[in-house]
Design a protein around this motif. Structure first.
Motif, mmCIF file in Angstrom:
data_model
loop_
_atom_site.group_PDB
_atom_site.id
_atom_site.type_symbol
_atom_site.label_atom_id
_atom_site.label_comp_id
_atom_site.label_asym_id
_atom_site.label_seq_id
_atom_site.Cartn_x
_atom_site.Cartn_y
_atom_site.Cartn_z
ATOM 1 N N CYS A 35 0.805 -1.227 0.000
ATOM 2 C CA CYS A 35 0.000 0.000 0.000
ATOM 3 C C CYS A 35 0.838 1.277 0.000
ATOM 4 O O CYS A 35 0.273 2.374 0.006
ATOM 5 N N GLY A 36 2.165 1.150 0.036
ATOM 6 C CA GLY A 36 3.013 2.330 0.064
ATOM 7 C C GLY A 36 3.172 2.939 1.440
ATOM 8 O O GLY A 36 3.602 4.083 1.574
ATOM 9 N N GLU A 55 1.998 -5.495 -13.367
ATOM 10 C CA GLU A 55 2.477 -4.110 -13.410
ATOM 11 C C GLU A 55 3.211 -3.778 -12.112
ATOM 12 O O GLU A 55 2.643 -3.912 -11.021
ATOM 13 N N GLU A 56 4.459 -3.346 -12.226
ATOM 14 C CA GLU A 56 5.217 -3.005 -11.033
ATOM 15 C C GLU A 56 4.650 -1.739 -10.399
ATOM 16 O O GLU A 56 4.385 -0.744 -11.073
ATOM 17 N N ILE A 57 4.471 -1.792 -9.079
ATOM 18 C CA ILE A 57 3.902 -0.677 -8.328
ATOM 19 C C ILE A 57 5.043 0.081 -7.643
ATOM 20 O O ILE A 57 5.786 -0.490 -6.842
ATOM 21 N N LYS A 58 5.150 1.360 -7.950
ATOM 22 C CA LYS A 58 6.197 2.191 -7.364
ATOM 23 C C LYS A 58 5.604 3.527 -6.917
ATOM 24 O O LYS A 58 4.553 3.946 -7.403
ATOM 25 N N GLY A 59 6.342 4.205 -6.033
ATOM 26 C CA GLY A 59 5.977 5.567 -5.670
ATOM 27 C C GLY A 59 4.670 5.668 -4.910
ATOM 28 O O GLY A 59 4.174 4.711 -4.324
ATOM 29 N N VAL A 60 4.097 6.877 -4.952
ATOM 30 C CA VAL A 60 2.864 7.163 -4.225
ATOM 31 C C VAL A 60 1.707 6.402 -4.866
ATOM 32 O O VAL A 60 1.556 6.380 -6.088
ATOM 33 N N ARG A 61 0.892 5.774 -4.026
ATOM 34 C CA ARG A 61 -0.276 5.050 -4.521
ATOM 35 C C ARG A 61 -1.418 6.041 -4.736
ATOM 36 O O ARG A 61 -1.825 6.740 -3.812
ATOM 37 N N GLY A 62 -1.925 6.091 -5.941
ATOM 38 C CA GLY A 62 -2.973 7.047 -6.273
ATOM 39 C C GLY A 62 -4.334 6.414 -6.384
ATOM 40 O O GLY A 62 -4.589 5.307 -5.903
ATOM 41 N N ARG A 63 -5.235 7.121 -7.057
ATOM 42 C CA ARG A 63 -6.616 6.657 -7.170
ATOM 43 C C ARG A 63 -6.729 5.346 -7.954
ATOM 44 O O ARG A 63 -7.561 4.500 -7.625
ATOM 45 N N ALA A 64 -5.893 5.206 -8.964
ATOM 46 C CA ALA A 64 -5.956 3.975 -9.762
ATOM 47 C C ALA A 64 -5.603 2.763 -8.914
ATOM 48 O O ALA A 64 -6.226 1.703 -9.034
ATOM 49 N N PHE A 65 -4.616 2.915 -8.028
ATOM 50 C CA PHE A 65 -4.250 1.820 -7.130
ATOM 51 C C PHE A 65 -5.396 1.522 -6.160
ATOM 52 O O PHE A 65 -5.743 0.362 -5.918
ATOM 53 N N ALA A 66 -6.001 2.580 -5.597
ATOM 54 C CA ALA A 66 -7.088 2.409 -4.630
ATOM 55 C C ALA A 66 -8.291 1.716 -5.244
ATOM 56 O O ALA A 66 -9.045 1.024 -4.544
ATOM 57 N N ALA A 67 -8.487 1.891 -6.542
ATOM 58 C CA ALA A 67 -9.602 1.224 -7.214
ATOM 59 C C ALA A 67 -9.336 -0.267 -7.407
ATOM 60 O O ALA A 67 -10.274 -1.038 -7.633
ATOM 61 N N ARG A 68 -8.071 -0.673 -7.294
ATOM 62 C CA ARG A 68 -7.698 -2.079 -7.510
ATOM 63 C C ARG A 68 -7.390 -2.805 -6.207
ATOM 64 O O ARG A 68 -7.601 -4.020 -6.103
ATOM 65 N N ILE A 102 -14.360 10.902 -3.791
ATOM 66 C CA ILE A 102 -12.976 11.054 -4.260
ATOM 67 C C ILE A 102 -12.821 10.534 -5.678
ATOM 68 O O ILE A 102 -12.108 11.122 -6.498
ATOM 69 N N HIS A 103 -13.516 9.450 -5.982
ATOM 70 C CA HIS A 103 -13.391 8.828 -7.299
ATOM 71 C C HIS A 103 -14.450 9.325 -8.290
ATOM 72 O O HIS A 103 -14.537 8.805 -9.410
ATOM 73 N N GLY A 104 -15.236 10.314 -7.875
ATOM 74 C CA GLY A 104 -16.203 10.921 -8.780
ATOM 75 C C GLY A 104 -17.325 10.015 -9.205
ATOM 76 O O GLY A 104 -17.861 10.148 -10.318
ATOM 77 N N LEU A 105 -17.742 9.097 -8.332
ATOM 78 C CA LEU A 105 -18.813 8.160 -8.661
ATOM 79 C C LEU A 105 -20.159 8.727 -8.214
ATOM 80 O O LEU A 105 -20.271 9.305 -7.126
#
Length: 256
Positions: A57-58, A72-85, A113-116
């Motif tokens: 989770c970073g 897909e390698e996960i690096k750096g700050v986890r953003g919205r795309a990561f949170a959706a997965r 946050i995700h505009g749903l």
């Protein structure tokens, strides 16, 4: 050709601090979790199992190796795309929920946050999915039992419909009488939604009940990986895993 694992961890290392105060919490751990599987991390406190979830989770510093989600390698700050997965359910349901936010706000926030849209329906549906009545919608966390709070945490994790749940001792803070209810809820949600679990516990019996495979950890290192049959029959190779099996003596995986 083998399918790409939903979660793959390759030679992962995690360290905290520097110099003499440096602590290596995880040392060269590797594992793979296929889509739709439930994989356990089991070991005593301080073995590094929760740190692996936090690294995904970073929330913990990766000092070596790689973390891959669907290849897909996960690096750096986890953003919205990561949170959706990927979403995580923490051990303490009270500490993970804002004490001054109603259930409605807690569950609506990820949607905003995700505009749903269609938030009212989504919130009520999420509560129903975890066995909470709609009448609880405007209650605060302190007005709920521990088991109900953990159900809210699970609903929040699933409201974005992620395919992966990271579960960090999700029942250890609950009364024994409530633990089985929450475990059965998680098992049902996994079946219905085809979820992938990475499940942390210090209790081999819980991992045996919830997971097809498990990695035994000690002192930040992988000790032994076990399949369902080995877990159920106590067929282990390491002395440490044998100790865990003896500690869980009396539990048997239910017959299908």
């Amino acid at each position: 050709m083998n399918a790409i694992p939903r979660i793959a961890i390759e030679d992962l290392s995690v360290s905290f601090g520097t110099g003499r105060s440096r602590v290596q919490a995880v040392r060269g751990v590797s594992l793979e979790v296929p889509a739709g599987a439930s994989f356990g991390l089991v070991g005593e406190s301080g073995s590094g199992k929760s740190t692996i979830l936090r690294a995904i989770c970073g929330l913990a510093p990766v000092t070596g190796g790689r973390i891959l989600i669907d290849g897909e390698e996960i690096k750096g700050v986890r953003g919205r795309a990561f949170a959706a997965r990927v979403q995580m359910v923490f051990q303490d349901p009270y500490g993970s929920l804002h004490p001054r936010h109603t259930l409605d706000r807690i569950l609506s926030e990820p949607l905003a946050i995700h505009g749903l849209d269609d938030r009212d329906r989504r919130v009520v549906s999420a509560m129903e999915d975890v066995g909470l009545p709609a009448s609880f919608r405007f209650r605060l966390p302190h007005q709920l039992s521990g088991g109900q709070r953990q159900r809210v945490a699970i609903a929040r994790a699933l409201i974005l419909d992620p395919p992966i749940l990271l579960l960090d001792e999700p029942t250890s803070a609950l009364d024994v009488s409530i633990q089985a209810e929450v475990l059965n809820l998680l098992a049902r949600l996994r079946r219905e939604r085809d979820l992938t679990f990475l499940f942390v516990s210090h209790d081999l019996a819980v991992v045996d009940h919830m997971c097809e495979r498990a990695l035994v950890m000690r002192g930040g290192e992988a000790v032994e990986e076990l399949g369902a049959d080995a877990l159920a029959r106590g067929r282990v190779e390491s002395a440490y895993a044998a100790d865990l099996v003896r500690a869980a003596e009396g539990f048997r995986r239910p017959s299908p």
